[in-house]
Write an enzyme that holds these catalytic residues in place. Structure first.
Site, PDB file in Angstrom:
ATOM      1  CG  HIS A  43      46.973  84.373  40.138  1.00 64.84           C
ATOM      2  ND1 HIS A  43      45.949  83.499  40.398  1.00 64.84           N
ATOM      3  CD2 HIS A  43      48.069  83.593  39.984  1.00 64.84           C
ATOM      4  CE1 HIS A  43      46.409  82.253  40.400  1.00 64.84           C
ATOM      5  NE2 HIS A  43      47.700  82.296  40.142  1.00 64.84           N
ATOM      6  CD  GLU A  70      44.275  85.022  43.050  1.00 59.04           C
ATOM      7  OE1 GLU A  70      43.491  85.014  44.018  1.00 59.04           O
ATOM      8  OE2 GLU A  70      43.912  84.906  41.878  1.00 59.04           O
ATOM      9  CG  HIS A 190      38.040  80.685  38.897  1.00 57.72           C
ATOM     10  ND1 HIS A 190      37.675  80.529  37.590  1.00 57.72           N
ATOM     11  CD2 HIS A 190      39.386  80.797  38.905  1.00 57.72           C
ATOM     12  CE1 HIS A 190      38.758  80.519  36.846  1.00 57.72           C
ATOM     13  NE2 HIS A 190      39.815  80.689  37.604  1.00 57.72           N
TER      14      HIS A 190
HETATM   15  N1  PXP Z   1      40.658  83.225  42.654  1.00 54.45           N
HETATM   16  C1  PXP Z   1      41.720  82.603  42.083  1.00 54.45           C
HETATM   17  C2  PXP Z   1      42.555  81.705  42.924  1.00 54.45           C
HETATM   18  C3  PXP Z   1      42.051  82.824  40.736  1.00 54.45           C
HETATM   19  O1  PXP Z   1      43.092  82.211  40.188  1.00 54.45           O
HETATM   20  C4  PXP Z   1      41.267  83.726  39.985  1.00 54.45           C
HETATM   21  C5  PXP Z   1      41.620  84.010  38.565  1.00 54.45           C
HETATM   22  O2  PXP Z   1      42.899  84.561  38.502  1.00 54.45           O
HETATM   23  C6  PXP Z   1      40.172  84.336  40.624  1.00 54.45           C
HETATM   24  C7  PXP Z   1      39.888  84.061  41.946  1.00 54.45           C
HETATM   25  C8  PXP Z   1      39.283  85.304  39.902  1.00 54.45           C
HETATM   26  O3  PXP Z   1      38.575  84.618  38.906  1.00 54.45           O
HETATM   27  P1  PXP Z   1      37.808  85.430  37.763  1.00 54.45           P
HETATM   28  O4  PXP Z   1      38.866  86.150  36.988  1.00 54.45           O
HETATM   29  O5  PXP Z   1      37.124  84.353  36.974  1.00 54.45           O
HETATM   30  O6  PXP Z   1      36.872  86.356  38.446  1.00 54.45           O
END
Ligand code: PXP
Length: 239
Positions: A43, A70, A190
């Site tokens: 990301h 992403e 997330h």
């Molecule tokens: N999905 C998205 C769109 C995110 O922005 C993130 C964090 O960068 C994640 C998933 C993964 O989240 P986590 O790091 O809390 O597992």
């Protein structure tokens, strides 16, 4: 069967702390795959505080599973994604100043923008997923944009899970049933972790992929990366 995509942003953050190439992001991505990861997610944010734009071509060359990029579809982000053509691009409406993504798209308000961006990406052969809160109106709005998948934002699930798991997951189950009906694929991510992942996977029908970064790398401090990835796969009933 739900795929585990490992988000390696935290490794880039650790690397950037010292300005050298340690830990080596590319090697960690390869190792995640060797240890069982079924995808690698990055990301890049506008300030490049973790993943940098120049990491993308190096990762594109070595990722053998599924490469998912992403981010917020700014012109710079879209140009990069169209150049390197990952398997999947997940569109996220994150503010440049945000610590981390904290809500899905308003798919009604941004329908025409999303429709246009998604068409460009799909034309380049890239599967598209859009970050989405588990609300019927946003899932229905997502369908109208032409996206292949939605990624359900699981922050609120993770927060409510320790006190009331069934209540926490209910909106996600409903959103997933609707998405299945509309023939939208379902990803999620997330704040998923070793406590809340198994239940989420069991209760959300048709879940195709989870992307997990923060908790997984915190767990890896204690259990090691190989063990940790295997533990997450076990939550998905893969091992
Ligand atoms: N999905 C998205 C769109 C995110 O922005 C993130 C964090 O960068 C994640 C998933 C993964 O989240 P986590 O790091 O809390 O597992």
């Amino acid at each position: 069967m739900t795929r585990l995509s490992v988000n390696i942003n935290k490794i880039a953050l650790l690397r950037n702390a010292r300005g050298s190439n340690f830990p080596d992001l590319v090697q960690v991505a390869k190792d995640c795959e060797t240890f069982g990861a079924e995808g690698i997610t990055v990301h890049p944010r506008p300030d490049e505080r973790h993943i940098r734009y120049d990491d993308i071509p190096k990762l594109k060359d070595i990722v053998n599973t599924e490469f998912n990029i992403e981010g917020n579809p700014t012109p710079r982000f879209l140009e990069m994604v169209l150049k390197y053509r990952p398997h999947q691009c997940t569109l996220v409406p994150d503010d440049p100043q945000a610590l981390t993504s904290d809500s899905g798209w308003d798919t009604i308000k941004h329908e025409s923008f999303l429709t246009d961006v998604i068409a460009q990406l799909q034309e380049a052969g890239i599967r598209v997923s859009i970050f989405c809160d588990p609300e019927a109106k946003y899932v229905e709005g997502a369908k109208k944009t032409g996206t292949d998948r939605i990624e359900l934002y699981t922050g609120p699930y993770a927060e409510a899970f320790p006190h009331a798991p069934q209540q926490a997951v209910a909106p996600y189950t409903e959103a997933a049933l609707l998405a299945n009906q509309l023939q939208l694929g379902i990803n999620a991510g997330h704040d998923l972790n070793l406590d809340n992942l198994r239940f989420f996977n069991q209760e959300v029908p048709g879940l195709l992929e989870v992307s997990i970064g923060h908790a997984l790398f915190v767990d890896a401090i204690y259990y090691g990366l190989h063990n940790t990835i295997q533990m997450y796969l076990r939550c998905l009933e893969k091992v």
